[in-house]
Structure formats: structure tokens, C-alpha cells
Design a protein around this motif. Sequence first.
Motif, PDB file in Angstrom:
ATOM      1  N   ALA A 239      78.157  23.471  34.574  1.00  0.00           N
ATOM      2  CA  ALA A 239      77.187  22.449  34.153  1.00  0.00           C
ATOM      3  C   ALA A 239      77.376  21.160  34.953  1.00  0.00           C
ATOM      4  O   ALA A 239      76.387  20.522  35.358  1.00  0.00           O
ATOM      5  N   LEU A 240      78.619  20.778  35.222  1.00  0.00           N
ATOM      6  CA  LEU A 240      78.878  19.573  36.007  1.00  0.00           C
ATOM      7  C   LEU A 240      78.421  19.737  37.453  1.00  0.00           C
ATOM      8  O   LEU A 240      77.866  18.808  38.048  1.00  0.00           O
ATOM      9  N   ILE A 241      78.635  20.919  38.023  1.00  0.00           N
ATOM     10  CA  ILE A 241      78.191  21.177  39.396  1.00  0.00           C
ATOM     11  C   ILE A 241      76.668  21.137  39.483  1.00  0.00           C
ATOM     12  O   ILE A 241      76.097  20.508  40.378  1.00  0.00           O
ATOM     13  N   VAL A 242      76.007  21.799  38.546  1.00  0.00           N
ATOM     14  CA  VAL A 242      74.539  21.838  38.578  1.00  0.00           C
ATOM     15  C   VAL A 242      73.960  20.449  38.290  1.00  0.00           C
ATOM     16  O   VAL A 242      72.959  20.057  38.898  1.00  0.00           O
ATOM     17  N   THR A 243      74.597  19.682  37.425  1.00  0.00           N
ATOM     18  CA  THR A 243      74.154  18.313  37.180  1.00  0.00           C
ATOM     19  C   THR A 243      74.316  17.464  38.440  1.00  0.00           C
ATOM     20  O   THR A 243      73.452  16.627  38.748  1.00  0.00           O
ATOM     21  N   ALA A 244      75.400  17.677  39.180  1.00  0.00           N
ATOM     22  CA  ALA A 244      75.583  16.973  40.457  1.00  0.00           C
ATOM     23  C   ALA A 244      74.461  17.329  41.431  1.00  0.00           C
ATOM     24  O   ALA A 244      73.986  16.470  42.179  1.00  0.00           O
ATOM     25  N   MET A 245      74.034  18.589  41.404  1.00  0.00           N
ATOM     26  CA  MET A 245      72.912  18.996  42.248  1.00  0.00           C
ATOM     27  C   MET A 245      71.638  18.256  41.850  1.00  0.00           C
ATOM     28  O   MET A 245      70.876  17.818  42.716  1.00  0.00           O
ATOM     29  N   LEU A 246      71.415  18.125  40.562  1.00  0.00           N
ATOM     30  CA  LEU A 246      70.236  17.390  40.089  1.00  0.00           C
ATOM     31  C   LEU A 246      70.287  15.929  40.538  1.00  0.00           C
ATOM     32  O   LEU A 246      69.272  15.370  40.975  1.00  0.00           O
ATOM     33  N   LEU A 247      71.453  15.319  40.446  1.00  0.00           N
ATOM     34  CA  LEU A 247      71.606  13.941  40.914  1.00  0.00           C
ATOM     35  C   LEU A 247      71.330  13.848  42.416  1.00  0.00           C
ATOM     36  O   LEU A 247      70.590  12.967  42.862  1.00  0.00           O
ATOM     37  N   ALA A 248      71.934  14.748  43.185  1.00  0.00           N
ATOM     38  CA  ALA A 248      71.749  14.731  44.641  1.00  0.00           C
ATOM     39  C   ALA A 248      70.287  14.960  45.015  1.00  0.00           C
ATOM     40  O   ALA A 248      69.770  14.337  45.944  1.00  0.00           O
ATOM     41  N   ALA A 249      69.618  15.844  44.287  1.00  0.00           N
ATOM     42  CA  ALA A 249      68.194  16.087  44.555  1.00  0.00           C
ATOM     43  C   ALA A 249      67.369  14.837  44.260  1.00  0.00           C
ATOM     44  O   ALA A 249      66.433  14.502  45.001  1.00  0.00           O
ATOM     45  N   THR A 250      67.720  14.124  43.202  1.00  0.00           N
ATOM     46  CA  THR A 250      67.038  12.871  42.872  1.00  0.00           C
ATOM     47  C   THR A 250      67.269  11.840  43.970  1.00  0.00           C
ATOM     48  O   THR A 250      66.339  11.148  44.399  1.00  0.00           O
ATOM     49  N   TRP A 251      68.510  11.747  44.435  1.00  0.00           N
ATOM     50  CA  TRP A 251      68.828  10.799  45.513  1.00  0.00           C
ATOM     51  C   TRP A 251      68.099  11.172  46.795  1.00  0.00           C
ATOM     52  O   TRP A 251      67.629  10.294  47.516  1.00  0.00           O
ATOM     53  N   LEU A 252      68.020  12.461  47.077  1.00  0.00           N
ATOM     54  CA  LEU A 252      67.312  12.912  48.271  1.00  0.00           C
ATOM     55  C   LEU A 252      65.833  12.524  48.191  1.00  0.00           C
ATOM     56  O   LEU A 252      65.257  12.031  49.154  1.00  0.00           O
ATOM     57  N   TRP A 253      65.249  12.718  47.038  1.00  0.00           N
ATOM     58  CA  TRP A 253      63.846  12.347  46.825  1.00  0.00           C
ATOM     59  C   TRP A 253      63.655  10.845  47.034  1.00  0.00           C
ATOM     60  O   TRP A 253      62.725  10.407  47.689  1.00  0.00           O
ATOM     61  N   ARG A 254      64.571  10.044  46.456  1.00  0.00           N
ATOM     62  CA  ARG A 254      64.466   8.587  46.588  1.00  0.00           C
ATOM     63  C   ARG A 254      64.608   8.138  48.041  1.00  0.00           C
ATOM     64  O   ARG A 254      63.837   7.298  48.497  1.00  0.00           O
ATOM     65  N   THR A 255      65.602   8.658  48.737  1.00  0.00           N
ATOM     66  CA  THR A 255      65.828   8.221  50.118  1.00  0.00           C
ATOM     67  C   THR A 255      64.719   8.699  51.042  1.00  0.00           C
ATOM     68  O   THR A 255      64.386   8.018  52.007  1.00  0.00           O
ATOM     69  N   SER A 256      64.127   9.849  50.745  1.00  0.00           N
ATOM     70  CA  SER A 256      63.042  10.342  51.603  1.00  0.00           C
ATOM     71  C   SER A 256      61.784   9.480  51.449  1.00  0.00           C
ATOM     72  O   SER A 256      60.989   9.364  52.375  1.00  0.00           O
ATOM     73  N   ARG A 257      61.615   8.868  50.296  1.00  0.00           N
ATOM     74  CA  ARG A 257      60.458   7.987  50.075  1.00  0.00           C
ATOM     75  C   ARG A 257      60.636   6.655  50.807  1.00  0.00           C
ATOM     76  O   ARG A 257      59.658   6.034  51.177  1.00  0.00           O
ATOM     77  N   VAL A 258      61.891   6.236  51.001  1.00  0.00           N
ATOM     78  CA  VAL A 258      62.181   4.967  51.659  1.00  0.00           C
ATOM     79  C   VAL A 258      62.046   5.099  53.165  1.00  0.00           C
ATOM     80  O   VAL A 258      61.546   4.220  53.845  1.00  0.00           O
ATOM     81  N   ARG A 259      62.499   6.219  53.710  1.00  0.00           N
ATOM     82  CA  ARG A 259      62.510   6.406  55.176  1.00  0.00           C
ATOM     83  C   ARG A 259      61.193   6.834  55.711  1.00  0.00           C
ATOM     84  O   ARG A 259      60.353   7.397  55.276  1.00  0.00           O
TER      85      ARG A 259
END
Length: 190
Positions: free
Chosen positions: A170-190
Motif C-alpha cells: 500500500a505504501l509503494i502504490v501510494t508513492a506511485m500515486l504521489l509520483a504520478a500527481t507530481w508528474l502531472w503537475r510538472t508536465s503542466r508547468v513545462r
Amino acid sequence: MAGASLFLVVGAALQFLRADLAWQQATLSQYLLGPGGLLLRVAYCVLAIAITVLAIGIYRQLSAHARSAAPLLLLCTGAVALAGVAIGDSWLPSVAPDFHRWFHHTCAITAFLCVTGGMVLQAWRFRLDAAWQPYFPLAAGWSLGCHALLWLHALWAPAGQGWVQKLLIALIVTAMLLAATWLWRTSRVR
């Protein structure tokens, strides 16, 4: 995000639907066989694809200075091993039970070690990219915590129960969800 969410929903639902297994003791792998096993095997494969897509997305999104093939390769290897667990559990138990046990354990250990190792290395690379740097402290702490919990689960008998393994997943998959959110955010900025 969808792949990780699907996996969490299916995995959690089976904890309530499978009265034949004691959730505190049973590892998630035990849910791959029996009622709902096919759905969980599909969720494993979807998660493997999600890990691969996320690893490639982060690699491509990071600046050239922050990129490293090591986390990408570890995460993709872990994803292949995760799919190996699911696919192997679909037909190997009845065809070759002894080989199945070896294959399952090898794939499971490879998946855990490669994914948590890849998480640690990827988090370390975040500090080298201005857009990802704010996420470095949480990513580093979370991934190191997952890696430590993996070793605790493997080496300390009281932590070898199924609920500890499920917490780690659950912690690993939650980390994936966080990373996916960060990826989405950074892709919108760049």
C-alpha cells in the motif's frame, strides 16, 4: 494514477470478500488463487504497466542533468517481475507446482527489491531538477521508509506476517500515486 488506484481498490476489496483467508496472516499473493484471483492477477498486470509508464514519464520529464537510467531500469525490471508473479500464478500451480514456488518467490523478491530500490534512486535524482526538487524530501523519506520496511519484513520474523507485506504494498502504490500527481503537475508547468 488509474492503474495504481485500480490495484488498491481490488486488493482492498478482496480483503473483505475472501473469508477463507485471514487478512492479518495471508500475503497478498495468496489472493491470486481462488475466488477473485483472476481479477487480482489482472490488477497486478495493470499495476506493472502503470509502473513502467510512470518510470518512463518521470525519466522523460526530468532535465537531462537529473536523468539516470538506473531507476528507470530497476522500476521496469520490477514491473516485469510483478507481471511474472501474476502470470505465473495463473497456470504454473497446476502444471509445475515445484517450479511455481521457485518462480513465484523469485519474481516477488525481484519485484520488491527492484521497485523499492528504483524508488530510492529516483527520489535521489529529484534533487537535481528544479521542478522536482520540492518533492525530494517527501519522495526520499517515503522511498527509504518503504525500502527499510521491506528489509524489516524480510529479516525480522514478527514483521513477516501478511499485514506487514500489505502495508508495504500500500505504501509503494501510494508513492506511485504521489509520483504520478507530481508528474502531472510538472508536465503542466513545462
